[in-house]
Design a protein around this motif. Structure first.
Motif, short mmCIF file in Angstrom:
data_model
loop_
_atom_site.label_atom_id
_atom_site.label_comp_id
_atom_site.label_asym_id
_atom_site.label_seq_id
_atom_site.Cartn_x
_atom_site.Cartn_y
_atom_site.Cartn_z
N LEU A 111 35.26 37.86 15.98
CA LEU A 111 35.31 37.96 14.52
C LEU A 111 36.52 37.24 13.96
CD1 LEU A 111 34.25 41.66 13.80
CD2 LEU A 111 32.87 39.57 13.60
N THR A 112 37.58 37.11 14.75
CA THR A 112 38.79 36.42 14.27
C THR A 112 38.90 35.00 14.81
OG1 THR A 112 40.09 37.35 16.11
CG2 THR A 112 40.08 38.58 14.04
N ASN A 113 37.82 34.51 15.41
CA ASN A 113 37.81 33.13 15.90
C ASN A 113 37.25 32.22 14.80
OD1 ASN A 113 37.58 30.72 17.25
ND2 ASN A 113 36.17 31.46 18.82
N PRO A 114 38.08 31.42 14.14
CA PRO A 114 37.59 30.60 13.04
C PRO A 114 36.62 29.51 13.48
CG PRO A 114 39.86 30.03 13.57
CD PRO A 114 39.53 31.26 14.37
N LYS A 115 36.60 29.20 14.78
CA LYS A 115 35.64 28.23 15.26
C LYS A 115 34.21 28.77 15.20
CE LYS A 115 38.63 25.79 18.56
NZ LYS A 115 38.77 25.36 19.96
N ALA A 116 34.07 30.07 15.47
CA ALA A 116 32.73 30.65 15.61
C ALA A 116 31.85 30.47 14.36
CB ALA A 116 32.85 32.13 15.98
N PRO A 117 32.32 30.83 13.15
CA PRO A 117 31.43 30.67 11.99
C PRO A 117 31.10 29.22 11.69
CG PRO A 117 33.65 31.26 11.28
CD PRO A 117 33.60 31.45 12.76
N LEU A 118 32.06 28.33 11.89
CA LEU A 118 31.81 26.93 11.58
C LEU A 118 30.86 26.29 12.58
CD1 LEU A 118 35.35 25.75 10.43
CD2 LEU A 118 33.44 26.58 9.07
N VAL A 119 30.98 26.69 13.85
CA VAL A 119 30.06 26.17 14.85
C VAL A 119 28.65 26.67 14.59
CG1 VAL A 119 29.46 26.25 17.30
CG2 VAL A 119 31.80 25.80 16.61
N TRP A 120 28.51 27.94 14.17
CA TRP A 120 27.18 28.45 13.81
C TRP A 120 26.62 27.64 12.64
CZ3 TRP A 120 23.43 31.33 15.65
CH2 TRP A 120 23.70 32.28 16.64
N LEU A 121 27.46 27.35 11.65
CA LEU A 121 26.99 26.59 10.50
C LEU A 121 26.54 25.20 10.92
CD1 LEU A 121 26.72 26.54 7.38
CD2 LEU A 121 29.03 25.57 7.31
N ALA A 122 27.33 24.55 11.77
CA ALA A 122 26.97 23.21 12.24
C ALA A 122 25.73 23.25 13.12
CB ALA A 122 28.14 22.60 13.00
N THR A 123 25.64 24.27 13.98
CA THR A 123 24.50 24.38 14.89
C THR A 123 23.21 24.63 14.14
OG1 THR A 123 25.93 25.23 16.65
CG2 THR A 123 23.57 25.60 16.88
N LEU A 124 23.22 25.59 13.22
CA LEU A 124 22.00 25.92 12.49
C LEU A 124 21.57 24.79 11.56
CD1 LEU A 124 22.57 29.69 11.59
CD2 LEU A 124 21.14 28.72 13.41
N SER A 125 22.52 23.99 11.12
CA SER A 125 22.17 22.88 10.24
C SER A 125 21.31 21.85 10.96
CB SER A 125 23.43 22.21 9.69
OG SER A 125 24.13 21.53 10.72
N VAL B 17 29.10 42.00 25.59
CA VAL B 17 28.24 42.51 24.51
C VAL B 17 28.99 42.49 23.18
CG1 VAL B 17 27.01 44.53 23.65
CG2 VAL B 17 26.85 43.91 26.06
N GLY B 18 30.26 42.88 23.20
CA GLY B 18 31.07 42.83 21.97
C GLY B 18 31.21 41.41 21.44
N ILE B 19 31.43 40.46 22.35
CA ILE B 19 31.55 39.06 21.94
C ILE B 19 30.25 38.56 21.33
CG2 ILE B 19 31.79 36.70 22.85
CD1 ILE B 19 33.85 37.83 24.82
N VAL B 20 29.12 38.90 21.96
CA VAL B 20 27.82 38.47 21.44
C VAL B 20 27.56 39.09 20.07
CG1 VAL B 20 25.32 38.57 21.80
CG2 VAL B 20 26.84 38.03 23.71
N CYS B 21 27.91 40.36 19.89
CA CYS B 21 27.72 41.01 18.58
C CYS B 21 28.55 40.30 17.50
CB CYS B 21 28.11 42.48 18.65
SG CYS B 21 26.94 43.51 19.57
N GLY B 22 29.79 39.93 17.83
CA GLY B 22 30.61 39.18 16.88
C GLY B 22 30.01 37.83 16.58
N SER B 23 29.46 37.18 17.60
CA SER B 23 28.84 35.88 17.41
C SER B 23 27.60 35.98 16.53
CB SER B 23 28.47 35.28 18.78
OG SER B 23 27.87 34.01 18.62
#
Length: 219
Positions: A128-142, A48-54
């Motif tokens: 929250l400290t995984n730099p892959k996570a925000p960039l993957v979200w950006l690529a995925t949502l694009s 749940v914590g991981i999903v919230c960060g994601s």
């Protein structure tokens, strides 16, 4: 409006996100280790914590803030440094667990399991400290925004991806917290923890030494 939402785009976004979320990475490795070592409930709370960060990164990506983060070399480097340092800390914890006699719980024994808030914060912080996570979200949502999708489409895509992440991560928690999985971990916890420490350490060193760039895994 709901009538302009392209469900085909949503399905494509969720499919791409699910593949990334299910692939091996710091989050999935941590869930598997926690499930086999501490039991089902700590692993579920960790998930749940991981999903919230994601979802946090997903919302920022939808708002366009992640693009700004990617464009800022200084702040992106800070994020990579924090993530790398935390992964090295996890590597140390895994190796210490491998070297500590009696550190593994028996199936059904949760007396030494971490408090729920500690498990939640651990999962939240690793994402929250995984730099892959925000960039993957950006690529995925694009993928779903290529044709000028509406805010409703973006919100639904983030919500659907969050549900997919919850299903995937809690699925790992259930799968690897079975009695057979815990018994296997009890017998092989030393090499498993040493392997986990090596993987955490390798990823951490890679983050600390690599240059900023677009990642390809969400896990």
């Amino acid at each position: 409006m709901l009538d302009v939402i392209n469900l085909a785009d949503i399905a494509l976004v969720v499919s791409v996100f699910a593949i990334g979320a299910a692939s091996p990475g710091p989050a999935t490795l941590m869930i598997v280790k926690t499930a086999a070592e501490q039991g089902r409930m700590p692993a579920l709370i960790l998930s749940v914590g991981i999903v919230c960060g994601s979802v946090f990164w997903g919302i920022l990506a939808g708002l366009g803030f992640v693009a700004l983060l990617q464009a800022s070399a200084f702040w992106f480097t800070c994020l990579k440094m924090a993530g790398g340092a935390y992964l090295l800390f996890l590597a140390y914890r895994a190796v210490r667990s491998a070297m500590t006699p009696g550190a593994v719980l028996k199936p059904g024994d949760e007396r030494s399991a971490a408090p729920w808030h500690a498990s939640f914060l651990k999962g939240l912080f690793v994402h929250l400290t995984n730099p892959k996570a925000p960039l993957v979200w950006l690529a995925t949502l694009s993928i779903g925004a290529d044709h000028g999708s509406s805010p409703d489409t973006m919100a639904l895509a983030i919500f659907a991806c969050a549900l997919a992440a919850m299903a995937i991560f809690t699925g790992y928690a259930f799968l690897f917290s079975t009695r057979s999985a815990m018994r296997f971990y009890q017998r092989a916890h030393r090499p498993i923890n040493l392997l986990a420490g090596a993987l955490f350490g390798a990823i951490g060193v890679k983050l600390l030494s690599s240059k900023a760039g677009l990642a390809t895994s969400a896990g």
